[in-house]
Enzyme design. Structure first.
Site, PDB file in Angstrom:
ATOM      1  N   GLY A   9      -9.182  18.433  20.250  1.00 24.37           N
ATOM      2  CA  GLY A   9      -8.524  18.137  21.527  1.00 24.37           C
ATOM      3  C   GLY A   9      -7.798  19.354  22.080  1.00 24.37           C
ATOM      4  O   GLY A   9      -6.874  19.227  22.883  1.00 24.37           O
ATOM      5  N   SER A  11      -8.769  21.477  24.197  1.00 28.90           N
ATOM      6  CA  SER A  11      -9.175  21.920  25.542  1.00 28.90           C
ATOM      7  C   SER A  11      -8.253  21.403  26.636  1.00 28.90           C
ATOM      8  O   SER A  11      -8.446  21.710  27.807  1.00 28.90           O
ATOM      9  CB  SER A  11     -10.614  21.471  25.834  1.00 28.90           C
ATOM     10  OG  SER A  11     -10.687  20.057  25.913  1.00 28.90           O
ATOM     11  N   SER A  12      -7.247  20.597  26.253  1.00 26.25           N
ATOM     12  CA  SER A  12      -6.421  19.971  27.295  1.00 26.25           C
ATOM     13  C   SER A  12      -5.044  19.608  26.737  1.00 26.25           C
ATOM     14  O   SER A  12      -4.846  19.509  25.513  1.00 26.25           O
ATOM     15  CB  SER A  12      -7.147  18.712  27.789  1.00 26.25           C
ATOM     16  OG  SER A  12      -6.400  18.034  28.767  1.00 26.25           O
ATOM     17  N   GLY A  13      -4.118  19.394  27.671  1.00 30.07           N
ATOM     18  CA  GLY A  13      -2.817  18.793  27.357  1.00 30.07           C
ATOM     19  C   GLY A  13      -2.065  19.428  26.189  1.00 30.07           C
ATOM     20  O   GLY A  13      -1.917  20.653  26.117  1.00 30.07           O
ATOM     21  N   ARG A  34     -15.274  17.475  23.526  1.00 32.52           N
ATOM     22  CA  ARG A  34     -16.650  17.106  23.907  1.00 32.52           C
ATOM     23  C   ARG A  34     -17.172  17.890  25.103  1.00 32.52           C
ATOM     24  O   ARG A  34     -18.324  18.264  25.152  1.00 32.52           O
ATOM     25  CB  ARG A  34     -16.707  15.603  24.242  1.00 32.52           C
ATOM     26  CG  ARG A  34     -16.488  14.694  23.070  1.00 32.52           C
ATOM     27  CD  ARG A  34     -16.166  13.301  23.534  1.00 32.52           C
ATOM     28  NE  ARG A  34     -15.008  13.301  24.428  1.00 32.52           N
ATOM     29  CZ  ARG A  34     -14.563  12.255  25.106  1.00 32.52           C
ATOM     30  NH1 ARG A  34     -15.189  11.105  24.999  1.00 32.52           N
ATOM     31  NH2 ARG A  34     -13.507  12.354  25.883  1.00 32.52           N
ATOM     32  N   LYS A  38     -14.931  22.303  30.069  1.00 30.42           N
ATOM     33  CA  LYS A  38     -13.467  22.308  29.874  1.00 30.42           C
ATOM     34  C   LYS A  38     -13.095  23.210  28.698  1.00 30.42           C
ATOM     35  O   LYS A  38     -12.090  23.927  28.734  1.00 30.42           O
ATOM     36  CB  LYS A  38     -12.986  20.866  29.580  1.00 30.42           C
ATOM     37  CG  LYS A  38     -12.331  20.199  30.764  1.00 30.42           C
ATOM     38  CD  LYS A  38     -11.825  18.787  30.572  1.00 30.42           C
ATOM     39  CE  LYS A  38     -11.659  18.193  29.240  1.00 30.42           C
ATOM     40  NZ  LYS A  38     -11.300  16.757  29.217  1.00 30.42           N
ATOM     41  N   ASP A  63     -17.902  15.385  19.183  1.00 30.50           N
ATOM     42  CA  ASP A  63     -17.176  14.126  19.368  1.00 30.50           C
ATOM     43  C   ASP A  63     -16.520  13.829  18.027  1.00 30.50           C
ATOM     44  O   ASP A  63     -17.226  13.634  17.024  1.00 30.50           O
ATOM     45  CB  ASP A  63     -18.180  13.032  19.759  1.00 30.50           C
ATOM     46  CG  ASP A  63     -17.526  11.672  19.972  1.00 30.50           C
ATOM     47  OD1 ASP A  63     -16.351  11.495  19.583  1.00 30.50           O
ATOM     48  OD2 ASP A  63     -18.198  10.792  20.522  1.00 30.50           O
ATOM     49  N   SER A 141       0.452  11.536  16.451  1.00 29.72           N
ATOM     50  CA  SER A 141       0.567  10.094  16.699  1.00 29.72           C
ATOM     51  C   SER A 141       1.162   9.917  18.096  1.00 29.72           C
ATOM     52  O   SER A 141       0.724  10.559  19.059  1.00 29.72           O
ATOM     53  CB  SER A 141       1.418   9.445  15.602  1.00 29.72           C
ATOM     54  OG  SER A 141       1.617   8.087  15.832  1.00 29.72           O
ATOM     55  N   TYR A 155      -4.084   1.031  21.863  1.00 19.86           N
ATOM     56  CA  TYR A 155      -3.617   2.385  21.510  1.00 19.86           C
ATOM     57  C   TYR A 155      -2.620   2.380  20.343  1.00 19.86           C
ATOM     58  O   TYR A 155      -2.789   3.140  19.379  1.00 19.86           O
ATOM     59  CB  TYR A 155      -2.972   2.974  22.760  1.00 19.86           C
ATOM     60  CG  TYR A 155      -2.445   4.373  22.650  1.00 19.86           C
ATOM     61  CD1 TYR A 155      -3.308   5.455  22.511  1.00 19.86           C
ATOM     62  CD2 TYR A 155      -1.070   4.623  22.725  1.00 19.86           C
ATOM     63  CE1 TYR A 155      -2.815   6.752  22.445  1.00 19.86           C
ATOM     64  CE2 TYR A 155      -0.572   5.917  22.662  1.00 19.86           C
ATOM     65  CZ  TYR A 155      -1.450   6.984  22.524  1.00 19.86           C
ATOM     66  OH  TYR A 155      -0.970   8.254  22.455  1.00 19.86           O
ATOM     67  N   LYS A 159      -2.358   4.532  16.551  1.00 17.77           N
ATOM     68  CA  LYS A 159      -1.319   5.526  16.267  1.00 17.77           C
ATOM     69  C   LYS A 159      -0.450   5.100  15.073  1.00 17.77           C
ATOM     70  O   LYS A 159       0.061   5.939  14.339  1.00 17.77           O
ATOM     71  CB  LYS A 159      -0.470   5.778  17.519  1.00 17.77           C
ATOM     72  CG  LYS A 159      -1.260   6.405  18.673  1.00 17.77           C
ATOM     73  CD  LYS A 159      -1.800   7.786  18.286  1.00 17.77           C
ATOM     74  CE  LYS A 159      -2.470   8.504  19.422  1.00 17.77           C
ATOM     75  NZ  LYS A 159      -2.915   9.866  19.068  1.00 17.77           N
TER      76      LYS A 159
HETATM   77  N1  LIG Z   1       0.302  12.552  27.013  1.00 19.53           N
HETATM   78  C1  LIG Z   1       1.133  11.711  26.441  1.00 19.53           C
HETATM   79  O1  LIG Z   1       2.006  11.098  27.087  1.00 19.53           O
HETATM   80  C2  LIG Z   1       1.051  11.478  24.940  1.00 19.53           C
HETATM   81  C3  LIG Z   1       2.137  10.829  24.319  1.00 19.53           C
HETATM   82  C4  LIG Z   1       2.082  10.590  22.958  1.00 19.53           C
HETATM   83  C5  LIG Z   1       0.964  10.997  22.232  1.00 19.53           C
HETATM   84  N2  LIG Z   1      -0.073  11.625  22.863  1.00 19.53           N
HETATM   85  C6  LIG Z   1      -1.221  12.020  22.044  1.00 19.53           C
HETATM   86  O2  LIG Z   1      -1.360  13.422  22.088  1.00 19.53           O
HETATM   87  C7  LIG Z   1      -2.740  13.777  21.921  1.00 19.53           C
HETATM   88  C8  LIG Z   1      -3.160  14.690  23.055  1.00 19.53           C
HETATM   89  O3  LIG Z   1      -3.052  13.953  24.270  1.00 19.53           O
HETATM   90  P1  LIG Z   1      -2.968  14.654  25.685  1.00 19.53           P
HETATM   91  O4  LIG Z   1      -2.031  13.852  26.485  1.00 19.53           O
HETATM   92  O5  LIG Z   1      -2.777  16.113  25.514  1.00 19.53           O
HETATM   93  O6  LIG Z   1      -4.431  14.296  26.239  1.00 19.53           O
HETATM   94  P2  LIG Z   1      -5.487  15.107  27.107  1.00 19.53           P
HETATM   95  O7  LIG Z   1      -4.854  16.130  27.949  1.00 19.53           O
HETATM   96  O8  LIG Z   1      -6.334  14.056  27.735  1.00 19.53           O
HETATM   97  O9  LIG Z   1      -6.346  15.831  25.979  1.00 19.53           O
HETATM   98  C9  LIG Z   1      -7.120  15.095  25.087  1.00 19.53           C
HETATM   99  C10 LIG Z   1      -8.046  16.052  24.366  1.00 19.53           C
HETATM  100  O10 LIG Z   1      -8.816  15.301  23.415  1.00 19.53           O
HETATM  101  C11 LIG Z   1     -10.196  15.556  23.650  1.00 19.53           C
HETATM  102  N3  LIG Z   1     -10.940  14.370  23.244  1.00 19.53           N
HETATM  103  C12 LIG Z   1     -10.815  13.103  23.698  1.00 19.53           C
HETATM  104  N4  LIG Z   1     -11.697  12.306  23.092  1.00 19.53           N
HETATM  105  C13 LIG Z   1     -12.397  13.096  22.239  1.00 19.53           C
HETATM  106  C14 LIG Z   1     -13.466  12.866  21.333  1.00 19.53           C
HETATM  107  N5  LIG Z   1     -14.015  11.645  21.176  1.00 19.53           N
HETATM  108  N6  LIG Z   1     -13.948  13.885  20.603  1.00 19.53           N
HETATM  109  C15 LIG Z   1     -13.427  15.130  20.754  1.00 19.53           C
HETATM  110  N7  LIG Z   1     -12.414  15.407  21.580  1.00 19.53           N
HETATM  111  C16 LIG Z   1     -11.922  14.405  22.328  1.00 19.53           C
HETATM  112  C17 LIG Z   1     -10.302  15.885  25.151  1.00 19.53           C
HETATM  113  O11 LIG Z   1     -11.437  16.629  25.485  1.00 19.53           O
HETATM  114  P3  LIG Z   1     -12.849  15.940  25.913  1.00 19.53           P
HETATM  115  O12 LIG Z   1     -12.519  14.782  26.794  1.00 19.53           O
HETATM  116  O13 LIG Z   1     -13.621  17.027  26.576  1.00 19.53           O
HETATM  117  O14 LIG Z   1     -13.490  15.529  24.624  1.00 19.53           O
HETATM  118  C18 LIG Z   1      -9.041  16.732  25.292  1.00 19.53           C
HETATM  119  O15 LIG Z   1      -9.280  18.036  24.820  1.00 19.53           O
HETATM  120  C19 LIG Z   1      -3.514  12.451  21.904  1.00 19.53           C
HETATM  121  O16 LIG Z   1      -3.788  12.093  20.575  1.00 19.53           O
HETATM  122  C20 LIG Z   1      -2.550  11.475  22.536  1.00 19.53           C
HETATM  123  O17 LIG Z   1      -2.772  10.146  22.122  1.00 19.53           O
HETATM  124  C21 LIG Z   1      -0.052  11.881  24.194  1.00 19.53           C
END
Ligand SMILES: NC(=O)c1ccc[n+]([C@@H]2O[C@H](COP(=O)([O-])OP(=O)(O)OC[C@H]3O[C@@H](n4cnc5c(N)ncnc54)[C@H](OP(=O)(O)O)[C@@H]3O)[C@@H](O)[C@H]2O)c1
Length: 270
Positions: A9, A11-13, A34, A38, A63, A141, A155, A159
């Site tokens: 993951g 590539s983002s966030g 995936r 990106k 994936d 988590s 979700y 977690k």
């Molecule tokens: N944002 C929040 O408020 C928050 C709060 C608490 C916890 N989190 C956790 O923090 C983590 C990162 O979240 P984020 O907010 O940074 O999300 P995000 O910006 O959507 O990034 C998610 C990353 O996971 C990758 N991904 C998703 N499904 C995948 C798969 N099946 N195989 C491989 N890669 C996959 C996406 O790339 P592709 O789509 O190209 O695969 C992307 O790189 C997550 O586990 C999320 O649950 C987030």
């Protein structure tokens, strides 16, 4: 010093923000996701944060929910960059909604990506870390992994499962010199949160609006600080710290408070 970090993951966030910070301190980085486009863009961005031009910032398409795919790319990353000092499993998805409206497939998919996707990555790096007798595994988590939240029936359990994995794995890997950490990020301004906000029930919005939204960079800094301090639990900010320390104690109070917010919201809707 971290020489090689593998970040699912990345590539983002949050994953990308952590990758950039690690690159800025001299680490070689392997990111996995995936979407190839990106990944390429993120790789350039991360390379732009690198300390030197000698650092290798590589990306791999997989994936995480597919055991063979994630195992194969982690083996490739190790062949290219050596045994990782750090694995961060940040790949994740969130599909909020009312329990009755969420198809069973979405529950299964969320568990496959968030829980099994992390577990497969851990399985894939372990042989190399065990041989090296060192390494650090960081599972991402969520605050929703400490308390179940209205609208997060798909979700939250995924977690919670990561928390169980981290707590049980920690003691098993300690004698091998491998550390385990679990991160409970608060709401963070990322593409995932933006997507969640589109399907969040109004009750969930009312509940999550009670907490601050962090930047991905702010969360990444706390993650790096926690890794450097070798903390098992990384809970960014006061709200997550309180939730982590006292979640069982304060659950009855929180439930009452959240029930009231949800009820007010439902009444407003009518
Ligand atoms: N944002 C929040 O408020 C928050 C709060 C608490 C916890 N989190 C956790 O923090 C983590 C990162 O979240 P984020 O907010 O940074 O999300 P995000 O910006 O959507 O990034 C998610 C990353 O996971 C990758 N991904 C998703 N499904 C995948 C798969 N099946 N195989 C491989 N890669 C996959 C996406 O790339 P592709 O789509 O190209 O695969 C992307 O790189 C997550 O586990 C999320 O649950 C987030």
């Amino acid at each position: 010093m971290i020489k090689h970090a593998i970040i699912t993951g990345g590539s983002s966030g949050i994953g990308k923000a952590v990758a950039k910070l690690l690159a800025s301190s001299g680490a070689n980085i392997s990111i996995i996701a995936r979407d190839a486009t990106k990944l390429k863009i993120a790789t350039q961005e991360i390379a732009g944060s690198a300390l030197t031009s000698e650092q290798k910032i590589l990306h791999f398409v997989a994936d995480v929910a597919q055991l063979s795919e994630i195992t194969s790319v982690i083996q490739k990353a190790i062949a290219e960059q050596g045994t990782p000092d750090l694995l961060i499993t940040s790949a994740g998805i969130a599909i909020p909604g009312y329990f009755q409206d969420i198809p069973v497939e979405n529950f299964e998919q969320t568990m496959r990506v968030n829980y099994f996707g992390s577990l497969y990555a851990v399985k894939a790096v372990l042989p190399a870390m065990e041989t090296a007798q060192k390494g650090h595994i960081v599972l991402i988590s969520s605050g929703a992994g400490l308390v179940g939240l209205y609208g997060y029936t798909a979700y939250s359990p995924s977690k919670f499962a990561l928390r169980g994995l981290a707590e049980s794995l920690r003691g098993e890997l300690k004698p091998c010199g491998i550390k385990v950490s679990i991160v409970y990020p608060p709401d963070t301004d990322t593409p995932q949160l933006a997507a969640e906000n589109k399907t969040k029930p109004p009750e969930t919005k009312a509940i999550t609006a009670t907490a601050d939204t962090w930047s991905a960079e702010g969360v990444a800094q706390e993650i790096i600080k926690g890794i450097n301090q070798q903390k098992f639990t990384i809970a960014p900010g006061l709200e997550m710290t309180i939730l982590n320390r006292f979640h069982s104690l304060i659950a009855p109070l929180l439930n009452k408070y959240f029930d009231r917010l949800a009820k007010n919201q439902s009444t407003t809707q009518k």
